[in-house]
Design a protein around this motif. Structure first.
Motif: not given
Length: 206
Positions: A79-102
């Motif tokens: 949730d913190d990451v989503a607020q900083i990046l301006g995306i939703n929480t599910s996208t944060v998890r998707a980024y982590a899964t796909q390698g766009h975020l560790s």
């Protein structure tokens, strides 16, 4: 958020340090404890507490303050990451899964990322940097072919379609929502887009 370098405990650990069972802790002590020692991740399903604050409470000492301000080594929730990046929480998890975020680090089942990494991702996102912007008066670049162009979740949807065989799309979408976050309806749209684009090698629908 977990402040930099602060060890944390979950409720089971707190009860153990208090010398009682978890059931007894929750029934007799938890309410009073929570009035004095804050949950570090109020937006998470995990109840995590600062070790130093917990020990001070259990020993009847003044509760020490947590560090003030932001620090690069603070650990942030999705949730913190989503607020900083301006995306939703599910996208944060998707980024982590796909390698766009560790993948981040995990504390008691909750995935966390350092503030340093998140700010670096925000300030150096793909497409940013020198010459990355459009100057005033220049024509706008190509429009997206579809709403999910460039979305890393499309790769997840394509992989799910390949692995699922003849499984109904609604069931695949429900499983993806449970695993990666978001709604089944959103994943159905992603699956539809993935099915239309998977054999072209890019995101251009056929």
């Amino acid at each position: 958020m977990i402040p930099r370098g602060r060890p944390v405990l979950n409720e089971t650990d707190v009860a153990r340090r208090a010398g009682v069972s978890l059931a007894t802790w929750r029934r007799r002590h938890a309410a009073a404890f929570r009035k004095h020692v804050p949950d570090l991740l109020p937006d998470s399903r995990s109840l995590l507490y600062d070790l130093a604050q917990t020990d001070a409470y259990l020993k009847g000492r003044p509760i020490p303050e947590l560090p003030d301000g932001e620090h690069p080594d603070d650990l942030l929730t999705a949730d913190d990451v989503a607020q900083i990046l301006g995306i939703n929480t599910s996208t944060v998890r998707a980024y982590a899964t796909q390698g766009h975020l560790s993948p981040g680090t995990t504390r008691y089942g909750t995935r966390l990322w350092t503030r340093r990494e998140v700010h670096d991702r925000r300030d150096n996102a793909p497409g940013q940097g020198k010459g990355g912007g459009r100057r005033a008066g220049e024509p706008q670049g190509p429009r997206k072919q579809h709403a999910y162009e460039g979305d890393p979740r499309l790769d997840t949807a394509r992989e799910a379609l390949t692995a699922a065989g003849g499984t109904p799309k609604s069931r695949i979408a429900t499983a993806l929502a449970a695993q990666h976050g978001g709604t089944p309806r959103t994943w159905e749209r992603l699956l539809t887009t993935a099915a239309a684009t998977h054999h072209t090698g890019d995101d251009d629908p056929v």
